[in-house]
Motif scaffolding. Structure first.
Motif, PDB file in Angstrom:
ATOM      1  N   GLU A  37      35.261  31.797  -1.756  1.00 11.75           N
ATOM      2  CA  GLU A  37      33.875  31.865  -2.238  1.00 11.75           C
ATOM      3  C   GLU A  37      33.290  30.502  -2.593  1.00 11.75           C
ATOM      4  OE1 GLU A  37      31.818  34.588  -3.789  1.00 11.75           O
ATOM      5  OE2 GLU A  37      32.947  36.156  -2.787  1.00 11.75           O
ATOM      6  N   LEU A  38      34.143  29.540  -2.935  1.00 16.16           N
ATOM      7  CA  LEU A  38      33.673  28.282  -3.507  1.00 16.16           C
ATOM      8  C   LEU A  38      33.907  27.095  -2.579  1.00 16.16           C
ATOM      9  CD1 LEU A  38      35.060  28.694  -7.147  1.00 16.16           C
ATOM     10  CD2 LEU A  38      32.787  29.301  -6.294  1.00 16.16           C
ATOM     11  N   SER A  39      33.073  26.070  -2.764  1.00 14.62           N
ATOM     12  CA  SER A  39      33.313  24.799  -2.073  1.00 14.62           C
ATOM     13  C   SER A  39      34.512  24.121  -2.733  1.00 14.62           C
ATOM     14  CB  SER A  39      32.078  23.904  -2.187  1.00 14.62           C
ATOM     15  OG  SER A  39      31.930  23.447  -3.523  1.00 14.62           O
ATOM     16  N   SER A  40      35.017  23.073  -2.125  1.00 17.00           N
ATOM     17  CA  SER A  40      36.178  22.385  -2.718  1.00 17.00           C
ATOM     18  C   SER A  40      35.821  21.771  -4.070  1.00 17.00           C
ATOM     19  CB  SER A  40      36.731  21.339  -1.765  1.00 17.00           C
ATOM     20  OG  SER A  40      35.771  20.349  -1.500  1.00 17.00           O
ATOM     21  N   ALA A  41      34.608  21.236  -4.216  1.00 17.18           N
ATOM     22  CA  ALA A  41      34.191  20.659  -5.504  1.00 17.18           C
ATOM     23  C   ALA A  41      34.101  21.741  -6.576  1.00 17.18           C
ATOM     24  CB  ALA A  41      32.852  19.945  -5.361  1.00 17.18           C
ATOM     25  N   GLU A  42      33.578  22.906  -6.210  1.00 16.67           N
ATOM     26  CA  GLU A  42      33.468  24.013  -7.161  1.00 16.67           C
ATOM     27  C   GLU A  42      34.846  24.536  -7.547  1.00 16.67           C
ATOM     28  OE1 GLU A  42      29.176  25.509  -5.319  1.00 16.67           O
ATOM     29  OE2 GLU A  42      31.042  26.491  -4.726  1.00 16.67           O
ATOM     30  N   LEU A  43      35.739  24.636  -6.577  1.00  8.44           N
ATOM     31  CA  LEU A  43      37.101  25.089  -6.860  1.00  8.44           C
ATOM     32  C   LEU A  43      37.819  24.098  -7.774  1.00  8.44           C
ATOM     33  CD1 LEU A  43      39.105  27.361  -6.311  1.00  8.44           C
ATOM     34  CD2 LEU A  43      39.905  26.061  -4.327  1.00  8.44           C
ATOM     35  N   ASP A  44      37.643  22.803  -7.523  1.00 13.44           N
ATOM     36  CA  ASP A  44      38.222  21.780  -8.400  1.00 13.44           C
ATOM     37  C   ASP A  44      37.683  21.920  -9.823  1.00 13.44           C
ATOM     38  OD1 ASP A  44      39.711  20.735  -6.326  1.00 13.44           O
ATOM     39  OD2 ASP A  44      38.350  19.040  -5.958  1.00 13.44           O
ATOM     40  N   ALA A  45      36.390  22.219  -9.950  1.00 13.96           N
ATOM     41  CA  ALA A  45      35.784  22.385 -11.271  1.00 13.96           C
ATOM     42  C   ALA A  45      36.372  23.598 -11.994  1.00 13.96           C
ATOM     43  CB  ALA A  45      34.264  22.523 -11.145  1.00 13.96           C
ATOM     44  N   VAL A  46      36.597  24.680 -11.273  1.00 15.36           N
ATOM     45  CA  VAL A  46      37.188  25.879 -11.873  1.00 15.36           C
ATOM     46  C   VAL A  46      38.616  25.587 -12.344  1.00 15.36           C
ATOM     47  CG1 VAL A  46      37.991  28.234 -11.422  1.00 15.36           C
ATOM     48  CG2 VAL A  46      35.740  27.511 -10.607  1.00 15.36           C
ATOM     49  N   VAL A  47      39.396  24.909 -11.521  1.00 15.63           N
ATOM     50  CA  VAL A  47      40.768  24.556 -11.904  1.00 15.63           C
ATOM     51  C   VAL A  47      40.746  23.626 -13.123  1.00 15.63           C
ATOM     52  CG1 VAL A  47      42.880  23.368 -11.165  1.00 15.63           C
ATOM     53  CG2 VAL A  47      41.745  24.980  -9.614  1.00 15.63           C
TER      54      VAL A  47
END
Length: 170
Positions: A37-47
């Motif tokens: 669902e997320l871009s790599s930047a968004e996934l990094d932010a979630v992590v």
């Protein structure tokens, strides 16, 4: 995947979900549905958000809030205190990410995902308020004295509420 003090675990599930697991072997758990669902930047932010829960010791905070929520079901004014504390916990983790814009976009995409309130999960808490807070410049984080004061106030309200209820029932 071992990272900066925690293990990143990816579960093969369609539901987009991320949460932190504290303890001796700390983990950040995400699902393949989240990664899709997320871009790599968004996934990094979630992590980063979930890692912040681990680093900031939010497991203890959430345990206190879970107990307060049980009492808050009976005492309406305590509900506001619990909601404010939950927002503060989630906002602290949001603010610990390096990319506030990516965190905000991830929240906007995932805001409808429902999770239990007793875990440090990315979509826990008041999502709309968190998105708004990420749209404003960051503020300084409260120190241990502020947190201790909030806990003392919450504990005082909770114990007073219990005393009133006990007196009422007797």
């Amino acid at each position: 995947d071992q990272r900066d003090g925690f293990e990143l675990v990816v579960l093969d599930l369609d539901q987009p979900l991320a949460y932190a697991v504290a303890g001796r072997s700390q983990q950040v758990v995400i699902t393949s549905g989240l990664a899709g669902e997320l871009s790599s930047a968004e996934l990094d932010a979630v992590v980063a958000h979930e890692r912040a829960h681990l680093q900031l010791g939010h497991r203890r905070d959430l345990a206190v809030l879970a107990a307060a929520e049980a009492i808050a079901r009976l005492v309406r004014p305590l509900k506001r205190v619990v909601a404010a504390a939950r927002f503060a916990i989630e906002h602290a983790a949001d603010s610990a990410t390096d990319d506030r814009a990516a965190t905000r976009r991830a929240l906007q995409k995932l805001g409808g995902v429902d999770v239990t309130a007793t875990v440090a999960a990315f979509t826990a808490g008041q999502v709309a308020d968190r998105i708004h807070a990420l749209s404003t410049p960051p503020t300084t984080k409260p120190g241990w004295r502020t947190r201790a004061g909030l806990y003392t106030a919450a504990a005082g309200m909770a114990s007073s509420s219990v005393a009133i209820l006990v007196a009422y029932w007797i």
